[in-house]
Design a protein around this motif. Sequence first.
Motif, PDB file in Angstrom:
ATOM      1  N   ALA A  47       5.596   5.526   1.250  1.00  0.00           N
ATOM      2  CA  ALA A  47       5.035   6.826   0.900  1.00  0.00           C
ATOM      3  C   ALA A  47       5.875   7.464  -0.188  1.00  0.00           C
ATOM      4  O   ALA A  47       7.088   7.272  -0.248  1.00  0.00           O
ATOM      5  CB  ALA A  47       4.991   7.730   2.122  1.00  0.00           C
ATOM      6  N   ILE A  77       0.861  -1.183   0.000  1.00  0.00           N
ATOM      7  CA  ILE A  77       0.000   0.000   0.000  1.00  0.00           C
ATOM      8  C   ILE A  77       0.899   1.235   0.000  1.00  0.00           C
ATOM      9  O   ILE A  77       1.766   1.382   0.862  1.00  0.00           O
ATOM     10  CB  ILE A  77      -0.940   0.020   1.221  1.00  0.00           C
ATOM     11  CG1 ILE A  77      -1.865  -1.209   1.175  1.00  0.00           C
ATOM     12  CG2 ILE A  77      -1.765   1.308   1.236  1.00  0.00           C
ATOM     13  CD1 ILE A  77      -2.873  -1.259   2.294  1.00  0.00           C
ATOM     14  N   LEU A  78       0.710   2.085  -0.991  1.00  0.00           N
ATOM     15  CA  LEU A  78       1.552   3.273  -1.138  1.00  0.00           C
ATOM     16  C   LEU A  78       0.708   4.517  -0.877  1.00  0.00           C
ATOM     17  O   LEU A  78      -0.376   4.673  -1.441  1.00  0.00           O
ATOM     18  CB  LEU A  78       2.104   3.320  -2.573  1.00  0.00           C
ATOM     19  CG  LEU A  78       2.975   4.539  -2.894  1.00  0.00           C
ATOM     20  CD1 LEU A  78       4.391   4.318  -2.416  1.00  0.00           C
ATOM     21  CD2 LEU A  78       2.937   4.837  -4.388  1.00  0.00           C
ATOM     22  N   ALA A  79       1.203   5.392  -0.004  1.00  0.00           N
ATOM     23  CA  ALA A  79       0.545   6.681   0.207  1.00  0.00           C
ATOM     24  C   ALA A  79       1.213   7.698  -0.708  1.00  0.00           C
ATOM     25  O   ALA A  79       2.434   7.844  -0.701  1.00  0.00           O
ATOM     26  CB  ALA A  79       0.657   7.115   1.656  1.00  0.00           C
ATOM     27  N   ALA A 129      -0.553   2.904   5.110  1.00  0.00           N
ATOM     28  CA  ALA A 129       0.390   2.579   4.036  1.00  0.00           C
ATOM     29  C   ALA A 129       1.647   1.889   4.536  1.00  0.00           C
ATOM     30  O   ALA A 129       2.029   2.015   5.703  1.00  0.00           O
ATOM     31  CB  ALA A 129       0.763   3.852   3.293  1.00  0.00           C
ATOM     32  N   ASP A 130       2.297   1.155   3.614  1.00  0.00           N
ATOM     33  CA  ASP A 130       3.631   0.608   3.884  1.00  0.00           C
ATOM     34  C   ASP A 130       4.673   1.646   3.483  1.00  0.00           C
ATOM     35  O   ASP A 130       5.633   1.875   4.195  1.00  0.00           O
ATOM     36  CB  ASP A 130       3.870  -0.666   3.059  1.00  0.00           C
ATOM     37  CG  ASP A 130       2.761  -1.675   3.257  1.00  0.00           C
ATOM     38  OD1 ASP A 130       2.470  -2.001   4.424  1.00  0.00           O
ATOM     39  OD2 ASP A 130       2.159  -2.102   2.247  1.00  0.00           O
ATOM     40  N   ALA A 183       6.573   4.535   5.045  1.00  0.00           N
ATOM     41  CA  ALA A 183       5.603   5.377   5.736  1.00  0.00           C
ATOM     42  C   ALA A 183       6.173   5.864   7.059  1.00  0.00           C
ATOM     43  O   ALA A 183       5.976   7.009   7.460  1.00  0.00           O
ATOM     44  CB  ALA A 183       4.315   4.584   5.965  1.00  0.00           C
ATOM     45  N   LYS A 228      -7.163  -4.599   4.124  1.00  0.00           N
ATOM     46  CA  LYS A 228      -5.711  -4.633   3.956  1.00  0.00           C
ATOM     47  C   LYS A 228      -5.157  -6.071   3.907  1.00  0.00           C
ATOM     48  O   LYS A 228      -4.310  -6.366   3.049  1.00  0.00           O
ATOM     49  CB  LYS A 228      -5.047  -3.839   5.088  1.00  0.00           C
ATOM     50  CG  LYS A 228      -3.559  -3.630   4.883  1.00  0.00           C
ATOM     51  CD  LYS A 228      -2.960  -2.674   5.901  1.00  0.00           C
ATOM     52  CE  LYS A 228      -1.432  -2.664   5.750  1.00  0.00           C
ATOM     53  NZ  LYS A 228      -0.787  -1.716   6.669  1.00  0.00           N
TER      54      LYS A 228
END
Lengths: 343, 256, 215
Positions: free
Chosen positions: B226, B53-55, B223-224, B240, B203
Motif C-alpha cells: 500500500a 498489487i498495490l493499493a 493488495a500486497d 498492506a 489475482k
Amino acid sequence: MFEVIFLQFLNGLDKGAAYALIALGLTLVFGTLGVVNFAHGALFMLGAFTAVTVRLFLTMETVTIDPTQLSPWGQPLEVREPLVQAWLGDFGGVLVNYSVPVSILIAIPIMLLIGIALERGIIKHFYKRPHADQILVTFGLAIVAQEVIKSIYGPNPIPQPMPTDLRGAADIGAWLGMQANIITYPIWRLIYFLFAGIVIGAVFAFLQFTTFGMVVRAGMADRETVSILGINIDRRFTIMFGLAAVVAGLAGVMYTPLLPPNYHIGMDFLVLSFVVVVVGGMGSLPGAVLAGFLLGILQSFASMNQVKAIIPGIDQIIIYLVAVVILLVRPRGLMGRRGVMES
Amino acid sequence: MSAIAMTSETVVQTPAAEVETSRPFFSVRDVHSYYGESYIVQGVSLDIRKGEILALLGRNGAGKSSTLRTIARTDSPQMRQGEIWLDDQPIHQMKSFEAARAGIQLVPEDRRIIPGLTVEENIALAKVAPGHGWDVEQIYESFPRLAERRKQEGVTLSGGEQQMLAIARALARDLKLLLLDEPYEGLAPVIVHEIERILHSIKPLGITTIIVEQNAVAALKLADRAVILDTGEVVFSGTAKEVLDNAELRHEYLAI
Amino acid sequence: MRTPLGSSDYSQYLTPILNSGADVLILNHYGLDMVNSLPQAVQFGLRDREANGKRFEIIVPMFSELMAKGAGEAVRGIIGTSNWHWNLQDPGSVAFTKSFGAEYGAPPSQAAHTCYVQTLLYADAVERAGTFYPPEVIKALEGHEFDGMGNGKTLYRAEDHQCMKSVLVVQGNSAPTSEFDVLNIVQEVGRDTTTYDPAIFGGELGPAEPAPLCA
C-alpha cells in the motif's frame, strides 16, 4: 389543389435534402473535433469549383487567329477547336456532356486532401482554444478560399450545364398514373435528392456498420476512453474532417447545374446550415438530417401565395421563426444531447 | 507520528537501493501534475514489482485518481515533470493511446462505458488497436452476464455489470499494468462483493495492478502493498498488512 | 408572386406557377437574381410548357448580356427587352463597338453603352448649366432631347424624369457562334409605342436641392 401541395412537398424534400447534406458535414466536424467550422461553406464552394475546373479542362480549345476574317468589332477572328473531342472523339463529347458527374469522381480525392490538409495544417492548433478563436480562424479560412477563387475565376457566376439527357422536367404525375403535365419536376433536382439520400445513407452506414465508424462514434461520445483503449483517435478524426469536406464538396459539385457558382456560393448556405444544425441539436447527425428536411418543407410551404396571404413575408422568416420556437421549447434542439457545448 | 515516518523511510529505501542494479518493472519517479494551474500531484514516486498489487490510498483530493490518470497519460491532469517507466519503456514520453499500446490499462472512475455502443461493441473497441489480450469467448466465459447482454447498449447495464464490462475491456488488451480507479464506488454491497470476487479471481493471473479505492479495507484485502498519498505527496509506503495493523496511520490518513 | 432578392434557390416560388393557369411568367429579376432564377425556371420546364393550348413564355424585362452569359444555355429562346445591342448598325453604335472591342477584346454590353452615353450626357448638361450644382444640372436635363446612339431620338421627360426612347426586343440566341453572341435583336420598338402617359405612375418628384450633409 392536391397537385399544388404535392409539388410544394416535393420541393420541400428537395430543398431539405440539400440542407441536410450540408448540415451533415458540419455536424460530422463538430461532433468529432468539437470545432464550429465556418469554413464548411467554403468547402461546398471549392467542390463547386472543382466541377468548374473539370469542365474548363474538358472544354479546352485550341485558339488560332484567322486574320482574313474580322469580328463584328473589327478584331481578327479567333477560330476555336475543342481539344478533348479532337483527342478522344465521341467519348470526349460524352465526357464534356457529363462533366458534372465526372467531377464527382475527381472531387472525392481532391476534397479529401483539402480537408486533411486544413485539419492537420491549421485547425488542429485550435482544439484547445476557445470556440470564439475557432470560429475566427475557420471564418478567416473561408474568406481566404473565397478570395483565391475570385482571383482565379473572377466574380461572375459560371454556368455549368447538366448532361443533355437530364435536362428539363420529369412528369412524375404520369408515372403515378395521373394526368400528364400536372406534376412535373426537374430531373436534376430529383437526381440531387437521390444523390443526397445516397450520400447521407452511406455516411450513416459507414458510421454504423464499419469498425472505423464504430470507433468514430465511440470517439464522438467519449474521446478520452477511446484513447485509453489504445486508439489514436486524432488520426481518425482527421480522416472524418476529410470525409466532411468530401460531403460538402460533393454537395457543391452536384449543385452547380442548379445554381451557376461564383466565389460566394458557399456563404449563402452557411448561415442556413447553422440554423439547421442548431435546430437539429449540436452534434446530432440524425438531428441534422431531420431538421434539414423539416426546414426545407416548411420553407417551401411558406412560399405559397395562399400562405403569404395570411402572414405576409412569412417565406423569408419561417426558418428563423421555427428555430426560435424550437429552441425555446427544446433548448438543445430536436435531438441534441446533454453536455454538448455546455460546461 | 515518528513511527509512521520511520516505517515509510525504511520501506522507501529498499526499492531505491534496487534501482542501482536493475530498474523495477514499473516505476514512477518524482511526478508532478496540474489541472490548469492547480497543483495536484506533487512529486509522487512509487515502484512496483512484476505481478504485485498495490493499493493507492488517501483521503478525497489526495491525488490518487490524478496519479492514475497521469500514469495512463490522459490529457488532464497535465504532467509537467517526472518520469514513468514500464518494463523499460518511457511512458512519460507517450500520449494516452501510446501508453495503452505499451500495456497500461486504466479502468476509469465511473466506468466510462461508451454511450451508443452495445456491450459487444464496447469490447470490440478494445480490440481495435494492436496488442490484444483475452479473446471475446474467454471474456464471455468469465463474465456470463455480459454474454447474455451482448446486444444491449452498454450504458443501460446496472452499475455492477458496467464495472464488469470496464474490467473486461481492459482484459481484452495486452495488459502489463492494470489501473483500477474506484472499482467499488457507487455500488451496492452485494455488487461490491461480486466485483471483489472477480478481482480476486484474476489475482492469480499475476497482472501488475494499482488499485485506488475509497473503501480502503476492501482494497487492502486485495493488495500486497500500500502507498498512502496526502495532498499530492507519498506519506506512507509499506505492506498492506502494515496499514491494516496500524490504527494510528489509518486514522490519520484514511479516516477509518 | 413576390420573391425575396438575393436568394440562391427560387424553386419554391416556381412550383406554384406550374399549375397556376398562367400563360406567361414575367421574371422581373435583374443581375444575380436573374442568373439564378432563369435557369431554375427553365429546368422546371417553363420554357417548353404549354398553357391553355398556347406556348408558355418566360419574359425577362431587363435583359443584359452579362446576365445572359451567367445564365448560360437557359437563355436560349427567352424573350426580353434591352436598351441597346452591339449589333445595331447606326454609325455611333458601330464606332463604339469597334473601339470598345479593340480595347477589351469583347463587344460592349448594354450596360456599357448606358454608362458611356450617360457620362457624355452628364458632361453636356453640366456644360450647358455652367455649374455642378445638382438642381441646375437637373434643370438642364429636364425635357432634354438628344440622339441616344442607337436608341434614336431620346427624351428625358420633364414630368416624371423618365427616359423616352426606342426599346429593343431581344431573344436568347439558340445557336450562338461565340461566347458574345448570346442575344439576337428581334424587333426595334419605336419611341411612339413605348411612350406612356406620365400620370399612370404619377407621384411627386421631390425636392431638387441636395440634402444637407450630416455633421
